[in-house]
Design a protein around this motif. Structure first.
Motif, mmCIF file in Angstrom:
data_model
loop_
_atom_site.group_PDB
_atom_site.id
_atom_site.type_symbol
_atom_site.label_atom_id
_atom_site.label_comp_id
_atom_site.label_asym_id
_atom_site.label_seq_id
_atom_site.Cartn_x
_atom_site.Cartn_y
_atom_site.Cartn_z
ATOM 1 N N ILE A 32 94.776 59.826 14.788
ATOM 2 C CA ILE A 32 93.572 59.212 14.217
ATOM 3 C C ILE A 32 92.892 58.265 15.207
ATOM 4 N N HIS A 33 93.662 57.456 15.893
ATOM 5 C CA HIS A 33 93.153 56.555 16.937
ATOM 6 C C HIS A 33 91.932 55.739 16.502
ATOM 7 N N GLY A 34 92.098 54.973 15.443
ATOM 8 C CA GLY A 34 91.069 54.023 15.071
ATOM 9 C C GLY A 34 89.839 54.593 14.394
ATOM 10 N N ARG A 35 89.827 55.878 14.078
ATOM 11 C CA ARG A 35 88.664 56.483 13.428
ATOM 12 C C ARG A 35 88.854 56.457 11.916
ATOM 13 N N ALA A 36 88.649 55.271 11.345
ATOM 14 C CA ALA A 36 88.791 55.093 9.903
ATOM 15 C C ALA A 36 87.791 55.949 9.135
ATOM 16 N N ASP A 37 86.618 56.163 9.707
ATOM 17 C CA ASP A 37 85.613 56.994 9.047
ATOM 18 C C ASP A 37 86.120 58.415 8.842
ATOM 19 N N LEU A 38 86.744 58.976 9.876
ATOM 20 C CA LEU A 38 87.265 60.337 9.775
ATOM 21 C C LEU A 38 88.461 60.408 8.840
ATOM 22 N N LEU A 39 89.302 59.375 8.867
ATOM 23 C CA LEU A 39 90.456 59.359 7.959
ATOM 24 C C LEU A 39 90.002 59.313 6.511
ATOM 25 N N SER A 40 88.978 58.531 6.213
ATOM 26 C CA SER A 40 88.452 58.479 4.839
ATOM 27 C C SER A 40 87.975 59.848 4.386
ATOM 28 N N GLU A 41 87.312 60.577 5.273
ATOM 29 C CA GLU A 41 86.838 61.912 4.926
ATOM 30 C C GLU A 41 88.013 62.870 4.703
ATOM 31 N N VAL A 83 102.956 66.863 -0.256
ATOM 32 C CA VAL A 83 103.492 65.897 0.707
ATOM 33 C C VAL A 83 102.419 65.659 1.765
ATOM 34 N N GLU A 84 102.102 64.386 2.020
ATOM 35 C CA GLU A 84 101.171 64.035 3.089
ATOM 36 C C GLU A 84 101.962 63.501 4.271
ATOM 37 N N VAL A 85 101.681 64.045 5.455
ATOM 38 C CA VAL A 85 102.353 63.586 6.668
ATOM 39 C C VAL A 85 101.295 63.222 7.703
ATOM 40 N N TYR A 86 101.359 61.998 8.185
ATOM 41 C CA TYR A 86 100.467 61.531 9.248
ATOM 42 C C TYR A 86 101.289 61.427 10.529
ATOM 43 N N LEU A 87 100.789 62.051 11.605
ATOM 44 C CA LEU A 87 101.609 62.307 12.782
ATOM 45 C C LEU A 87 101.626 61.182 13.807
ATOM 46 N N GLY A 88 101.055 60.023 13.489
ATOM 47 C CA GLY A 88 101.126 58.903 14.413
ATOM 48 C C GLY A 88 99.869 58.722 15.243
ATOM 49 N N ASP A 89 99.883 57.680 16.083
ATOM 50 C CA ASP A 89 98.723 57.249 16.866
ATOM 51 C C ASP A 89 97.546 56.924 15.952
ATOM 52 N N TYR A 90 97.762 55.920 15.134
ATOM 53 C CA TYR A 90 96.729 55.444 14.213
ATOM 54 C C TYR A 90 95.807 54.437 14.883
ATOM 55 N N VAL A 91 96.318 53.761 15.908
ATOM 56 C CA VAL A 91 95.604 52.642 16.526
ATOM 57 C C VAL A 91 95.149 53.010 17.942
ATOM 58 N N ASP A 92 94.314 52.088 18.511
ATOM 59 C CA ASP A 92 93.828 52.154 19.896
ATOM 60 C C ASP A 92 92.683 53.156 20.059
ATOM 61 N N ARG A 93 91.875 52.880 21.052
ATOM 62 C CA ARG A 93 90.780 53.741 21.505
ATOM 63 C C ARG A 93 89.593 53.770 20.557
ATOM 64 N N GLY A 94 89.771 54.155 19.314
ATOM 65 C CA GLY A 94 88.677 54.094 18.342
ATOM 66 C C GLY A 94 88.410 52.658 17.927
ATOM 67 N N SER A 95 87.343 52.464 17.158
ATOM 68 C CA SER A 95 86.855 51.104 16.908
ATOM 69 C C SER A 95 87.451 50.418 15.685
ATOM 70 N N ASP A 96 88.190 51.109 14.823
ATOM 71 C CA ASP A 96 88.566 50.487 13.547
ATOM 72 C C ASP A 96 90.027 50.740 13.177
ATOM 73 N N SER A 97 90.928 50.347 14.075
ATOM 74 C CA SER A 97 92.352 50.524 13.812
ATOM 75 C C SER A 97 92.801 49.746 12.584
ATOM 76 N N ARG A 98 92.248 48.548 12.396
ATOM 77 C CA ARG A 98 92.666 47.736 11.257
ATOM 78 C C ARG A 98 92.411 48.466 9.941
ATOM 79 N N THR A 99 91.240 49.067 9.789
ATOM 80 C CA THR A 99 90.935 49.771 8.542
ATOM 81 C C THR A 99 91.780 51.027 8.403
ATOM 82 N N VAL A 100 92.102 51.684 9.518
ATOM 83 C CA VAL A 100 93.002 52.835 9.450
ATOM 84 C C VAL A 100 94.322 52.426 8.810
ATOM 85 N N LEU A 101 94.907 51.306 9.239
ATOM 86 C CA LEU A 101 96.168 50.862 8.663
ATOM 87 C C LEU A 101 95.992 50.431 7.209
#
Length: 244
Positions: free
Chosen positions: A28-37, A55-73
């Motif tokens: 995801i790398h900070g793309r909260a907009d894409l995660l919401s979609e 079952v939902e599985v998120y494969l990691g790398d939620y933070v860094d590079r994109g602009s909104d890591s906080r909202t991703v978490l």
């Protein structure tokens, strides 16, 4: 959001448990907009195609590079609590966790896109060599309790049926129970170049590809969301992998 340039569905030589559908989401790398979609698309797919267990599985790398890591978490915290999501640890989470414990790794984290993560928590670095204030203290103070709990819930691997979910891959020839956690979040060539069959069909991210890359022993769904605008989600049911 751009959909992955891939066939609508593919069959593989592995199977999920009967009555189970697995949703796996790439880096995801900070793309909260894409995660919401993506989460809205998952919820809609479940409404349209009910099944006994999801079952939902998120494969990691939620933070860094994109602009909104906080909202991703923030969003992942909700999926963990409400939907029982499985969140794997990526190498970027490992580095961020390291910085929370050891401020001396800041220069290394910044090379991986940590500045964007710091900014999303209100910790602005005007210069990478800024010494006028303590970024570590400010980040620790800004890091909410809910995000600490997300970090504690991160897993290094997850198995379901014939599928194994990891961030980066596995070391070929090593039994799953003996895999080094560092390999699970960092490995590249030794895994990517291997054509041997593993104990399970591996679903992973970590190494960006222009579109989901399906091999006979694995599928890579890291489509570099932070810069391409394509966050890949696959729905696995039986032996079929469907691209949402």
């Amino acid at each position: 959001m751009h959909r992955p340039l891939a066939a609508p569905s593919r069959s593989v030589a592995a199977s999920a448990p009967a009555g189970t559908r697995i949703y796996a989401v790439g880096d995801i790398h900070g793309r909260a907009d894409l995660l919401s979609e993506i989460t809205a698309r998952i919820d809609d797919d479940i409404r349209r195609r009910p099944i006994a267990r999801t079952v939902e599985v998120y494969l990691g790398d939620y933070v860094d590079r994109g602009s909104d890591s906080r909202t991703v978490l923030d969003l992942l915290a909700v999926r963990l609590v409400v939907h029982g999501a499985v969140c794997l640890r990526g190498n970027h989470e490992a580095v961020m966790e390291g910085f929370l414990q050891d401020p001396t790794i800041l220069p290394y984290w910044l090379q991986l896109g940590g500045m964007q993560t710091l900014a999303s928590y209100g910790v602005e670095l005007r210069d990478e060599n800024e010494t006028a204030f303590n970024p570590h203290r400010h980040f620790v103070d800004a890091f909410p309790r809910a995000h600490e709990l997300v970090m504690r819930c991160l897993r290094d691997q997850f198995s379901c049926g014939d599928f194994l979910f990891v961030h980066a891959g596995i070391r070929p020839g090593v039994p799953i129970e003996h895999q080094d956690p560092n390999d699970l979040i960092w490995i590249r060539d030794e895994f990517l170049d291997s054509t041997q069959s593993h104990e399970r069909f591996v679903v992973h991210g970590h190494t960006p590809v222009p579109h989901p890359d399906i091999r006979q022993n694995r599928i890579n769904i890291d489509t570099a969301a932070w810069r391409t605008g394509t966050l890949t989600c696959v729905a696995i049911e039986g032996s079929t992998i469907l691209f949402l």
